[in-house]
Scaffold this motif. Structure first.
Motif, PDB file in Angstrom:
ATOM      1  N   LEU A 179       0.849  -1.187   0.000  1.00  0.00           N
ATOM      2  CA  LEU A 179       0.000   0.000   0.000  1.00  0.00           C
ATOM      3  C   LEU A 179       0.886   1.240   0.000  1.00  0.00           C
ATOM      4  O   LEU A 179       0.606   2.233  -0.671  1.00  0.00           O
ATOM      5  N   ALA A 180       1.976   1.152   0.766  1.00  0.00           N
ATOM      6  CA  ALA A 180       2.909   2.275   0.837  1.00  0.00           C
ATOM      7  C   ALA A 180       4.221   1.793   1.425  1.00  0.00           C
ATOM      8  O   ALA A 180       4.265   0.780   2.133  1.00  0.00           O
ATOM      9  N   GLU A 228       4.609   0.661  -4.131  1.00  0.00           N
ATOM     10  CA  GLU A 228       3.158   0.734  -4.004  1.00  0.00           C
ATOM     11  C   GLU A 228       2.498   0.014  -5.179  1.00  0.00           C
ATOM     12  O   GLU A 228       2.855   0.221  -6.335  1.00  0.00           O
TER      13      GLU A 228
END
Lengths: 418, 420
Positions: A58-59, A381
């Protein structure tokens, strides 16, 4: 009796699943806080945070906000790298030289064979847990290939090393067509010489062309005559047709320079798309040509090549990279066991390869090699959350793997000894 | 800094070569080392090794250096004894030729000598020296029950006689899958494990009879000058020497059942023996330790796993060593991580698997020399021993450590070239 109890058990398991995961909707975010994160494509993040959601990154970065309710994994001494990728493996196909499932040596050209029909999702005797062993050392994705016993071995598969069935594991099939150069010395029904080997490829490709022509003729004929008889479907030729149309890459096993040149020649002759070579110990002598043609080389299991003229060791992966050739480092499992992939890279580093390049050669370069760099090979990501957490330098012999994730799921965790 | 140093090293070596050329063998070489791993008497920081006529003539701290000595400045480096590969078939196998380590026309060939197949110019041998390995036991393969006579050789020289340190160095015996596969396929004895054990036992029993015939002859000869001399039997000669304890039996065995068969035969015939392979050794460590039988093992199965090595574990070396077994480490594969050239990596794996660091270092030097019967010549940095030395850029077990120079018999046989 047995069957009935299996069915009942299965129903119970399914029911219990319903109770355990009543709200199967949104998965929780996993946050990993680690001392050092090698993103591979975006540098090294000290004291980094990685967020994982629904199997994807996601990050990644420093000081990222951790969402409330996230599962936090704290490894302050941990060093994180993307899951390792091996572009040339025979994992789970039995021991090379032993009872093997990867060499159908009843005919020298078997392009219609599909490696996934031989793959066992855990590994075969005498190395039944070979998949678990591979994961426990950070290997998460491999290309499983037919062996090099045959000139045209069959269709390879790109697989992730987690899943209960082969079908769950497959990321892409067919990945490429496996071929092998070299002399085979008088096995009955097989070409004895290098020329014979090249001829086997040439003959098969020409026959596939004839087959394509027959179908083309049929299509034309059918426009005029609705009752025209179609040619017989031939699975071997269908597979080669894909190669001919450029739909399927070709990977060729070769060792000395003479075989590399033949592979290049055949590639040119039949317009192989995305040709790559395996092992290619003589590649350093024609590195410029390989760079020019954009032919990638899977280096290994032999990492160092003894040059007899100069009486010195050539660090093959390093040499080729410097010459502008695309390189990935491989084990050729289980010529070298799959779990030793990171040590194969360590040998290249020992003899002078830049450690960052060596890391790329077992992560992002193979991801590019297999045409899956949008999903694999770095901590970015949106990519698949495949990662390895070490307790130190990933190339150091003494370093231990602490945790391994595939698709955001914990698939290995080091047990505390004592 | 490092570059400067190696440059000065090169200058010194150029001078050294010139000097040696001028004054033949008279020169003394002095190596100033940052760290000397003597192996048998600890670590010497900032020490000096003096070499003359291929031998170590002195080692210690603050030694007086003879005025005309050639000085090699390795003050940033670590010096250790040349490493020993205790069990290998390199030099017996030529590329583009069938391997010649196994004479599979007969399962018992104790009469064969590896030196008759060893090629001093084999590129495998050269490559191994690059890794700091200076001596090896070259041995027949694992397909024959009795394979022949191994030899301990230095990995330099153009003729066998220049290379040989000890020959014959023993008799190679093999139990388990190897002979079974080689002869079972031909429907010939041995196609089973009991078949292999029977052949060893039969051969040794024949040798015992043969030995007694000679002993009787020697006795008779004293009183009867006409006593008939027994016929010389080249097959039984080396086996008779095994029975007399004059040669060592190197018995390759992996599974516990094969290890126990080996131990039974060792007990029965009172053999001086070394077990080779021993993947399951840790399961019967006490049995091996009790008999004081050393083992030559590879700490992990790098290469393809066989049925008989399926339970191999990185902890094998450590567990055996802790049980009191003298453990020697060798490399069991030939490619990549398993390359014989990377012997220190194999030893590092043993450390990772729980073996004591010092023991692991001994396992590729002095302990190997001892079980091969050449500890008077090699295996440590000691006064009087052969000047077989490796100059390393650091800790021998660290993956970034490079081999800078290798000496065999006081001569440079490898020198690292500058990067590309």
């Amino acid at each position: 009796m047995f069957q009935r109890s299996v069915v009942i058990a299965a129903i119970l398991i399914m029911l219990s699943g319903l109770f355990i995961f009543p709200t199967a909707g949104e998965e929780k975010v996993i946050a990993i806080r680690a001392g050092k994160v090698h993103t591979v494509t975006g540098g090294i993040v000290e004291d980094g945070i990685i967020l994982i959601k629904e199997g994807k990154f996601l990050a990644v970065g420093k000081g990222i906000d951790i969402p409330e309710g996230a599962t936090v994994i704290d490894v302050p001494q941990g060093v994180v790298i993307p899951g390792l990728i091996d572009t040339h493996s025979h994992l789970g196909l039995g021991p090379s030289g032993g009872i093997t499932e990867d060499n159908e040596m009843t005919s020298p050209a078997t392009p219609g064979l599909r490696i996934i029909d031989s793959l066992h999702p855990r590994g075969l005797m005498p190395h039944q847990d070979s998949y678990l062993d591979a994961i426990s050392e950070g290997v998460t994705t491999v290309i499983a290939r037919p062996g090099s016993g045959n000139v045209i071995g069959g269709l390879s598969a790109l697989i992730k090393l987690s899943g209960e069935t082969v079908d769950e594991m497959v990321l892409r099939f067919p990945q490429d067509m496996k071929m092998a150069m070299g002399a085979r010395g008088g096995l009955p029904g097989y070409p004895a010489t290098r020329m014979g080997t090249a001829w086997t490829v040439r003959k098969a490709m020409n026959e596939a062309q004839e087959y394509a022509d027959q179908w083309e003729e049929y299509r034309k004929e059918k426009e005029k005559n609705k009752d025209a008889n179609p040619p017989k479907v031939d699975l071997d030729k269908e597979a080669l047709l894909k190669v001919m149309k450029g739909e399927l890459p070709v990977h060729i096993h070769c060792s000395p320079t003479v075989d590399i040149l033949t592979a290049l020649r055949l590639g040119e002759e039949f317009h192989f798309k995305k040709l790559s070579l395996g092992h290619a110990t003589g590649a350093y002598k024609v590195a410029d040509e390989l760079a020019k043609q954009g032919v990638a080389v899977a280096v290994g299991p032999q990492m160092m090549v003894f040059d007899e003229e100069r009486e010195e060791l050539v660090n093959l992966a390093d040499f080729l990279l410097r010459a502008g050739v695309k390189v990935s480092i491989i084990t050729d499992a289980d010529v070298v066991q799959q779990e030793f992939l990171r040590y194969q890279a360590a040998i290249a580093i020992k003899y002078g390869m830049d450690p960052e390049e060596a890391l790329k050669a077992i992560t992002i370069y193979p991801a590019q090699f297999v045409g899956a760099a949008d999903r694999l090979g770095s901590i970015e990501e949106g990519k698949d959350a495949d990662l390895v957490i070490f307790d130190g330098d990933p190339f150091d012999t003494m370093t231990q793997v602490l945790k391994v994730f595939i698709n955001g799921k914990l698939v290995y965790e080091k047990k505390d000894e004592s | 800094m490092k570059k400067k140093l190696s440059l000065s090293l090169i200058v010194v070596f150029a001078l050294a070569l010139l000097w040696v050329g001028v004054s033949a063998e008279q020169g003394v070489i002095a190596i100033k080392a940052g760290k000397i791993l003597t192996i048998t008497s600890g670590i010497i920081e900032d020490g000096i090794i003096l070499i003359e006529k291929g031998k170590i003539i002195e080692v210690g701290k603050e030694l007086p250096i003879p005025p005309q000595a050639i000085i090699i400045d390795a003050s940033e480096y670590t010096v250790m004894p040349g490493m020993i590969e205790a069990h290998t078939t390199i030099g017996l196998r030529e590329r583009f030729e069938p391997p010649s380590a196994d004479e599979t026309t007969d399962p018992c060939t104790p009469q064969l000598k590896v030196i008759d197949a060893l090629n001093p110019f084999s590129r495998d041998i050269k490559e191994v020296v690059f890794g700091g390995i200076t001596t090896a036991l070259i041995t027949p393969g694992r397909l024959n029950v009795i394979g022949g006579q191994p030899a301990v050789v230095k990995l330099t020289g153009t003729t066998i006689s220049q290379m040989v340190l000890l020959e014959p160095a023993g008799v190679k015996i093999s139990l388990g899958e190897g002979p079974k596969q080689a002869y079972g396929a031909k429907r010939k004895l041995p196609s089973t494990r009991m078949g292999s054990a029977y052949l060893v036992r039969k051969s040794l029993t024949d040798a015992d009879y043969y030995l007694n015939q000679w002993k009787e002859y020697e006795k008779k000869k004293a009183s009867d000058k006409e006593a008939k001399k027994p016929k010389l039997d080249l097959k039984l000669e080396p086996l008779a020497k095994l029975l007399e304890g004059k040669l060592t039996a190197f018995i390759e065995c992996y599974r516990t059942d094969d290890i126990m068969t080996a131990l039974r035969i060792i007990d029965e015939f009172k053999l001086k023996a070394v077990l080779v392979g021993c993947a399951d050794g840790h399961k019967v460590a006490d049995e091996i330790a009790r008999r004081k039988i050393p083992v030559i093992i590879s700490p992990m199965g790098v290469g393809p796993r066989r049925i008989e090595t399926k339970d191999i574990t990185i902890r094998n070396a450590g567990l055996l060593s802790q049980a009191g077994v003298k453990v020697v480490i060798h490399s069991d594969a030939s490619l990549g991580v398993g390359a014989i050239r990377e012997l220190p990596l194999a030893a590092a794996f043993a450390v990772k698997g729980g073996m004591d660091r010092e023991e692991a270092l001994k396992a590729i030097t002095i302990h190997a020399a001892e079980i091969l019967g050449v500890a008077d010549r090699i295996g440590s940095i000691e006064k009087g021993k052969d000047a077989d030395l490796v100059i390393l850029s650091g800790d021998p077990f660290h993956y970034l450590t490079r081999v800078e120079q290798v000496f065999i018999n006081g001569e440079i046989v490898f020198e690292k070239k500058e990067q590309n």
